[in-house]
Design a protein around this motif. Sequence first.
Motif, PDB file in Angstrom:
ATOM      1  N   LEU A  99      19.466   7.518 -11.502  1.00 13.76           N
ATOM      2  CA  LEU A  99      20.702   7.223 -11.640  1.00 13.76           C
ATOM      3  C   LEU A  99      20.821   5.656 -12.543  1.00 13.76           C
ATOM      4  N   ILE A 100      19.757   5.109 -12.369  1.00 14.47           N
ATOM      5  CA  ILE A 100      19.715   3.855 -13.222  1.00 14.47           C
ATOM      6  C   ILE A 100      18.484   4.084 -14.065  1.00 14.47           C
ATOM      7  N   ASN A 101      18.693   4.193 -15.472  1.00 15.56           N
ATOM      8  CA  ASN A 101      17.671   4.253 -16.250  1.00 15.56           C
ATOM      9  C   ASN A 101      17.066   3.012 -17.058  1.00 15.56           C
ATOM     10  N   PHE A 102      17.984   1.904 -17.078  1.00 12.35           N
ATOM     11  CA  PHE A 102      17.662   0.723 -17.734  1.00 12.35           C
ATOM     12  C   PHE A 102      16.594  -0.251 -16.827  1.00 12.35           C
ATOM     13  N   LEU A 103      16.393   0.036 -15.676  1.00 12.24           N
ATOM     14  CA  LEU A 103      15.695  -0.795 -14.707  1.00 12.24           C
ATOM     15  C   LEU A 103      14.178  -0.256 -14.375  1.00 12.24           C
ATOM     16  N   PRO A 104      13.038  -0.971 -14.078  1.00 15.04           N
ATOM     17  CA  PRO A 104      11.858  -0.531 -13.921  1.00 15.04           C
ATOM     18  C   PRO A 104      11.534  -0.061 -12.525  1.00 15.04           C
ATOM     19  N   MET A 105      10.709   0.947 -12.363  1.00 12.37           N
ATOM     20  CA  MET A 105      10.178   1.257 -11.116  1.00 12.37           C
ATOM     21  C   MET A 105       9.413   0.110 -10.449  1.00 12.37           C
ATOM     22  N   LEU A 106       9.342  -0.040  -9.372  1.00 17.24           N
ATOM     23  CA  LEU A 106       8.283  -0.889  -8.686  1.00 17.24           C
ATOM     24  C   LEU A 106       7.026  -0.103  -8.148  1.00 17.24           C
ATOM     25  N   THR A 107       5.996  -0.509  -9.119  1.00 15.57           N
ATOM     26  CA  THR A 107       4.765   0.053  -8.699  1.00 15.57           C
ATOM     27  C   THR A 107       3.493  -1.164  -8.648  1.00 15.57           C
ATOM     28  N   LEU A 108       2.497  -0.457  -7.977  1.00 14.29           N
ATOM     29  CA  LEU A 108       1.277  -1.325  -7.924  1.00 14.29           C
ATOM     30  C   LEU A 108       0.253  -0.311  -8.655  1.00 14.29           C
ATOM     31  N   PRO A 109      -0.855  -1.118  -9.343  1.00 12.04           N
ATOM     32  CA  PRO A 109      -1.959  -0.588  -9.797  1.00 12.04           C
ATOM     33  C   PRO A 109      -2.664  -0.068  -8.831  1.00 12.04           C
ATOM     34  N   LEU A 110      -3.446   1.159  -8.930  1.00 12.77           N
ATOM     35  CA  LEU A 110      -4.274   1.533  -7.805  1.00 12.77           C
ATOM     36  C   LEU A 110      -5.739   1.243  -7.872  1.00 12.77           C
ATOM     37  N   THR A 111      -6.188   0.418  -8.860  1.00 15.45           N
ATOM     38  CA  THR A 111      -7.647  -0.102  -9.067  1.00 15.45           C
ATOM     39  C   THR A 111      -8.158  -0.912  -7.937  1.00 15.45           C
ATOM     40  N   PRO A 112      -7.417  -1.733  -7.603  1.00 17.80           N
ATOM     41  CA  PRO A 112      -7.646  -2.901  -6.343  1.00 17.80           C
ATOM     42  C   PRO A 112      -7.715  -1.947  -4.886  1.00 17.80           C
ATOM     43  N   PHE A 113      -6.921  -1.178  -4.766  1.00 21.65           N
ATOM     44  CA  PHE A 113      -7.076  -0.377  -3.615  1.00 21.65           C
ATOM     45  C   PHE A 113      -8.254   0.759  -3.554  1.00 21.65           C
ATOM     46  N   THR A 114      -8.480   1.235  -4.692  1.00 20.85           N
ATOM     47  CA  THR A 114      -9.688   2.156  -5.095  1.00 20.85           C
ATOM     48  C   THR A 114     -11.190   1.244  -4.758  1.00 20.85           C
ATOM     49  N   LEU A 115     -11.126   0.261  -5.355  1.00 20.26           N
ATOM     50  CA  LEU A 115     -12.105  -0.652  -5.388  1.00 20.26           C
ATOM     51  C   LEU A 115     -12.416  -1.282  -3.998  1.00 20.26           C
ATOM     52  N   LEU A 116     -11.385  -1.497  -3.295  1.00 15.47           N
ATOM     53  CA  LEU A 116     -11.613  -2.122  -1.947  1.00 15.47           C
ATOM     54  C   LEU A 116     -11.791  -1.251  -0.735  1.00 15.47           C
ATOM     55  N   SER A 117     -11.585   0.077  -1.052  1.00 15.32           N
ATOM     56  CA  SER A 117     -11.309   1.063  -0.052  1.00 15.32           C
ATOM     57  C   SER A 117     -12.756   1.263   0.871  1.00 15.32           C
ATOM     58  N   PRO A 118     -13.860   1.385   0.079  1.00 15.39           N
ATOM     59  CA  PRO A 118     -15.304   1.530   0.787  1.00 15.39           C
ATOM     60  C   PRO A 118     -15.416   0.263   1.674  1.00 15.39           C
ATOM     61  N   SER A 119     -14.923  -0.908   1.174  1.00 11.03           N
ATOM     62  CA  SER A 119     -15.309  -2.243   2.157  1.00 11.03           C
ATOM     63  C   SER A 119     -14.260  -2.070   3.236  1.00 11.03           C
ATOM     64  N   LEU A 120     -13.175  -1.602   3.002  1.00  9.65           N
ATOM     65  CA  LEU A 120     -12.407  -1.447   4.203  1.00  9.65           C
ATOM     66  C   LEU A 120     -12.783  -0.631   5.199  1.00  9.65           C
ATOM     67  N   GLY A 121     -13.213   0.392   4.618  1.00  7.43           N
ATOM     68  CA  GLY A 121     -13.690   1.508   5.522  1.00  7.43           C
ATOM     69  C   GLY A 121     -14.912   0.968   6.378  1.00  7.43           C
ATOM     70  N   LEU A 122     -15.884   0.384   5.812  1.00  6.10           N
ATOM     71  CA  LEU A 122     -16.820  -0.105   6.531  1.00  6.10           C
ATOM     72  C   LEU A 122     -16.536  -1.138   7.708  1.00  6.10           C
ATOM     73  N   LEU A 123     -15.404  -1.879   7.254  1.00  8.45           N
ATOM     74  CA  LEU A 123     -14.889  -2.906   8.215  1.00  8.45           C
ATOM     75  C   LEU A 123     -14.305  -2.320   9.375  1.00  8.45           C
ATOM     76  N   LEU A 124     -13.455  -1.287   9.101  1.00  6.75           N
ATOM     77  CA  LEU A 124     -12.814  -0.699  10.259  1.00  6.75           C
ATOM     78  C   LEU A 124     -13.667   0.236  10.933  1.00  6.75           C
ATOM     79  N   GLY A 125     -14.821   0.835  10.461  1.00 11.62           N
ATOM     80  CA  GLY A 125     -15.573   1.839  11.248  1.00 11.62           C
ATOM     81  C   GLY A 125     -16.718   1.157  12.119  1.00 11.62           C
ATOM     82  N   GLU A 126     -17.021   2.077  13.066  1.00 10.44           N
ATOM     83  CA  GLU A 126     -17.887   1.228  14.207  1.00 10.44           C
ATOM     84  C   GLU A 126     -19.306   1.529  13.630  1.00 10.44           C
TER      85      GLU A 126
END
Length: 176
Positions: A149-176
């Motif tokens: 409905l509003i074409n002149f404003l940008p969408m709010l997004t975040l890059p996926l790279t930080p989440f992709t890079l940190l997910s193995p470390s976060l998995g090790l922290l949350l796992g037992e």
Amino acid sequence: FPSDIFPSSSHRGKPSSTMHLSTLFLLALAPLQTNAFAPQPLATPRVNAAVQSSTSLQMGPPKPNIVLQETYGEGSRKYRRTVYTHNEWVKHRSSDRFIRNLSSIFNSGVYKSLSREVLATTVVASFIVAWNGLTGGYTDLDGVQHEALINFLPMLTLPLTPFTLLSPSLGLLLGE
């Protein structure tokens, strides 16, 4: 290693003069008074006070005119049951426990303790979904794509790279 620092086995039993000097040197460097093993002061309850508009950092104990108030989680701790009896176990295993748990979710102590955080996360997520629906379009439940409905404003997004890079470390922290 020099023999004056680590004496050989022939010198064991009688300390060398170098060891006396090093011991005196360490004692001279030691502080006269230390608080390393002093007991820590007890944690004070949370203080509810009006936020001041000044930018100065307020240090020290709370002012005497401020009313101290316990948080819900800490205040209710003294009323919690410490013994789990057979009756509680039967109630816990009952087949209607899911309905009972879902109906009492807003009375939960965990929810009451975290209600502000849950509300803030819900408000931010709802705003981002509504914003992106207005500025980038959306797909309804029938699979029909609707234009923005509003074409002149940008969408709010975040890059996926930080989440992709940190997910193995976060998995090790949350796992037992």
